[in-house]
Scaffold this active site. Structure first.
Site, PDB file in Angstrom:
ATOM      1  N   LYS A 111       0.863  -1.187   0.000  1.00  0.00           N
ATOM      2  CA  LYS A 111       0.000   0.000   0.000  1.00  0.00           C
ATOM      3  C   LYS A 111       0.889   1.223   0.000  1.00  0.00           C
ATOM      4  O   LYS A 111       2.021   1.177   0.495  1.00  0.00           O
ATOM      5  CB  LYS A 111      -0.895   0.025   1.248  1.00  0.00           C
ATOM      6  CG  LYS A 111      -2.164   0.822   1.057  1.00  0.00           C
ATOM      7  CD  LYS A 111      -3.202   0.004   0.321  1.00  0.00           C
ATOM      8  CE  LYS A 111      -4.502   0.752   0.110  1.00  0.00           C
ATOM      9  NZ  LYS A 111      -5.561  -0.161  -0.356  1.00  0.00           N
TER      10      LYS A 111
HETATM   11  P1  NAD Z   1     -12.752   7.630  -2.910  1.00  0.00           P
HETATM   12  O1  NAD Z   1     -11.728   8.657  -2.613  1.00  0.00           O
HETATM   13  O2  NAD Z   1     -13.203   7.440  -4.324  1.00  0.00           O
HETATM   14  O3  NAD Z   1     -14.051   7.877  -2.024  1.00  0.00           O
HETATM   15  C1  NAD Z   1     -13.996   8.016  -0.628  1.00  0.00           C
HETATM   16  C2  NAD Z   1     -15.341   8.566  -0.155  1.00  0.00           C
HETATM   17  O4  NAD Z   1     -15.345   8.597   1.266  1.00  0.00           O
HETATM   18  C3  NAD Z   1     -15.607   9.992  -0.615  1.00  0.00           C
HETATM   19  O5  NAD Z   1     -16.984  10.140  -0.906  1.00  0.00           O
HETATM   20  C4  NAD Z   1     -15.249  10.818   0.609  1.00  0.00           C
HETATM   21  O6  NAD Z   1     -15.896  12.085   0.676  1.00  0.00           O
HETATM   22  C5  NAD Z   1     -15.741   9.887   1.692  1.00  0.00           C
HETATM   23  N1  NAD Z   1     -15.168  10.187   3.006  1.00  0.00           N
HETATM   24  C6  NAD Z   1     -13.910  10.568   3.308  1.00  0.00           C
HETATM   25  N2  NAD Z   1     -13.795  10.788   4.623  1.00  0.00           N
HETATM   26  C7  NAD Z   1     -14.998  10.519   5.156  1.00  0.00           C
HETATM   27  C8  NAD Z   1     -15.537  10.555   6.460  1.00  0.00           C
HETATM   28  N3  NAD Z   1     -14.760  10.912   7.501  1.00  0.00           N
HETATM   29  N4  NAD Z   1     -16.834  10.226   6.650  1.00  0.00           N
HETATM   30  C9  NAD Z   1     -17.600   9.864   5.600  1.00  0.00           C
HETATM   31  N5  NAD Z   1     -17.182   9.810   4.342  1.00  0.00           N
HETATM   32  C10 NAD Z   1     -15.889  10.137   4.126  1.00  0.00           C
HETATM   33  O7  NAD Z   1     -12.171   6.254  -2.320  1.00  0.00           O
HETATM   34  P2  NAD Z   1     -12.582   4.773  -2.727  1.00  0.00           P
HETATM   35  O8  NAD Z   1     -11.610   4.304  -3.751  1.00  0.00           O
HETATM   36  O9  NAD Z   1     -14.046   4.706  -2.981  1.00  0.00           O
HETATM   37  O10 NAD Z   1     -12.227   3.968  -1.382  1.00  0.00           O
HETATM   38  C11 NAD Z   1     -13.146   3.868  -0.295  1.00  0.00           C
HETATM   39  C12 NAD Z   1     -12.749   2.693   0.591  1.00  0.00           C
HETATM   40  O11 NAD Z   1     -12.742   1.490  -0.181  1.00  0.00           O
HETATM   41  C13 NAD Z   1     -11.347   2.775   1.220  1.00  0.00           C
HETATM   42  O12 NAD Z   1     -11.373   2.141   2.471  1.00  0.00           O
HETATM   43  C14 NAD Z   1     -10.492   1.972   0.252  1.00  0.00           C
HETATM   44  O13 NAD Z   1      -9.321   1.491   0.848  1.00  0.00           O
HETATM   45  C15 NAD Z   1     -11.463   0.858  -0.081  1.00  0.00           C
HETATM   46  N6  NAD Z   1     -11.193   0.150  -1.329  1.00  0.00           N
HETATM   47  C16 NAD Z   1     -11.080   0.800  -2.513  1.00  0.00           C
HETATM   48  C17 NAD Z   1     -10.832   0.083  -3.681  1.00  0.00           C
HETATM   49  C18 NAD Z   1     -10.779   0.739  -5.033  1.00  0.00           C
HETATM   50  O14 NAD Z   1     -10.702   0.016  -6.026  1.00  0.00           O
HETATM   51  N7  NAD Z   1     -10.850   2.043  -5.141  1.00  0.00           N
HETATM   52  C19 NAD Z   1     -10.676  -1.313  -3.623  1.00  0.00           C
HETATM   53  C20 NAD Z   1     -10.811  -1.962  -2.396  1.00  0.00           C
HETATM   54  C21 NAD Z   1     -11.064  -1.220  -1.252  1.00  0.00           C
END
Ligand code: NAD
Length: 422
Positions: A111
């Site tokens: 990561k």
């Molecule tokens: P992203 O940046 O696209 O979206 C994150 C969202 O969370 C945004 O809407 C943001 O405003 C919101 N957010 C941030 N802080 C917050 C808070 N304190 N309270 C509520 N909402 C909040 O990120 P993403 O890629 O969608 O990732 C989200 C989660 O999924 C993370 O834990 C990431 O590790 C996990 N994840 C992502 C992927 C991927 O392919 N992108 C794959 C597996 C896991």
């Protein structure tokens, strides 16, 4: 005390270690192998001077943690967020190891993270930071060494800049160094939707096991970024009603169902949901306690805690985010016994699976249709679900511990067979 031990005092790293110990206990792993398997293999800390639009120079700090390199090149996203710490990145890298191993990908776990609020940057500043970060970690990555991808705060455009920086360094177009790229640069069809597709696939599969139909399913999602919004769209298409969504500014609740297309368009135009009037405004804390069939944390770690675990009013908790549930909350949920939990390493594995497909397509220079991508994805998800369900039955443990036991035991076996060096 070793420096790394003080750095790893972070609660999220401790959380990942406690989960690891529960699973290692179940499979009876010996102490030496346990310590070797748990510790991150390599942690890189970089400092990055970036010229801002004002002409001033700001120094940013970033990390790349490679947790396991014994089972293939490392794989894991890059997070841009103001609260990033080395301990958090190490925990996320550890979960990547177990996730890749659990679903049968030939990868170790990694990561990356940069301490920055990317929302405060102009596009040109973001480009300079993205390129600088890639330049700093270039000696440690590559299509056969470590392959990054998007995570919170990064997207296809950031991946494109990073891929370009790396390609310029090696002197030729080398798209296999990073996944989650734009289609025009060797990205895979379906990668943008993949994590949400996977989360929704598990939600549907486990609801069907419980005999719950789409028409009676209501969904609340925290985090309306890549994972949250894509999950919402798939579950809506299936027939469920999405009644709560949120982002970092707060949440929206509409018991009659949220107009997702409108909410997505509003969020894209205004860069947040703040001011969106398609429902009643709620705080993120209130959102998590709304009555619903499925609650999906899809933002950051440690939002289901000992304070709210007893108050959740959902039938199912599907972890779209990594590490959303603390160890204390896990214990409360297990004692309650009325909430079906789909653990992060299983629930959000669709993202890394399609990242793997993207990497394969890049290495072969042969590209698949979206149908082929999703068909292969669903088959891998079904296989992972079956093996977790079987392991849970075998050990009589929680679904999280079963999923981790599977992932951890495969990594530990590879380490034991290879010898001490890898
Ligand atoms: P992203 O940046 O696209 O979206 C994150 C969202 O969370 C945004 O809407 C943001 O405003 C919101 N957010 C941030 N802080 C917050 C808070 N304190 N309270 C509520 N909402 C909040 O990120 P993403 O890629 O969608 O990732 C989200 C989660 O999924 C993370 O834990 C990431 O590790 C996990 N994840 C992502 C992927 C991927 O392919 N992108 C794959 C597996 C896991």
């Amino acid at each position: 005390m070793a420096l790394t031990q003080t750095i790893y005092q972070s609660p999220v790293f401790q959380q990942a270690c406690n989960q690891f110990d529960d699973a290692a206990d179940i499979i009876g792993m010996d102490a030496g192998l346990r310590e070797r398997t748990k510790r991150p293999r390599r942690c890189v800390i970089v400092s990055m001077p970036v010229r801002m639009d004002s002409g001033n120079i700001e120094i940013f700090e970033g990390y790349r943690v490679q947790h396991n390199l014994s089972t293939g090149p490392a794989k894991g996203g890059i997070r841009f967020h103001q609260d990033v710490t080395l301990g958090e990145v190490a925990a996320l890298a550890m979960w990547m190891s177990w996730k890749c191993s659990l679903v049968g990908l030939p990868y170790g776990g990694a990561k990356g993270g940069v301490i920055v609020n990317a929302r405060d940057m102009s596009l040109t500043e973001l480009e300079r930071l993205s390129r600088r970060y890639m330049q700093e970690i270039t000696p440690f990555i590559g299509p056969n060494i470590d392959i990054p991808a998007p995570d919170v705060g990064t997207n296809e455009q950031v991946m494109a800049w990073m891929m370009d920086t790396y390609s310029n360094h090696v002197g030729h177009f080398d798209p296999g160094v990073i996944t989650g790229k734009p289609i025009a640069l060797g990205g895979s069809l379906g990668r943008r939707e993949a994590t949400g597709e996977g989360v929704a696939w598990f939600v549907k599969a486990y609801l069907q096991d419980l005999g719950v139909t789409p028409e009676t399913t209501t969904v609340v999602i925290q985090g309306f970024g890549n994972v949250g919004s894509e999950t919402a769209l798939v579950l809506y298409d299936w027939g469920a009603e999405v009644i709560g969504i949120s982002d970092f500014t707060g949440g929206i609740y509409n018991p009659k169902g949220i107009n997702l297309k409108e909410a997505i368009a509003y969020s894209a135009q205004n860069r947040s949901l703040q001011g969106y009037t398609g429902g009643q405004a709620v705080t993120n804390e209130e959102l998590l306690e709304l009555p619903c069939t499925v609650l999906i944390p899809a933002a950051l770690e440690r939002v289901i805690t000992e304070k709210n675990a007893g108050k959740l009013k959902c039938r199912m908790l599907a972890e779209g985010a990594n590490g959303p549930t603390t160890n204390e909350a896990d214990r409360i949920l297990t004692a309650r016994g009325d909430i079906e939990l789909i653990p992060d390493v299983l629930c959000n594995s669709g993202g890394v699976i399609v990242s793997y497909f993207e990497w394969l397509q890049n290495l072969q220079n042969y590209y698949w249709t979206k149908g082929e991508v999703f068909d292969k994805l669903y088959r891998m998800l079904a296989k992972a679900k079956a093996s977790v369900d079987e392991t849970q039955k075998k050990y009589g443990c929680s679904r999280r511990t079963a999923a981790l036991a599977l992932g951890i035991s495969r990594v530990a076996e590879a380490k034991a067979k290879r010898g001490l060096f890898p």
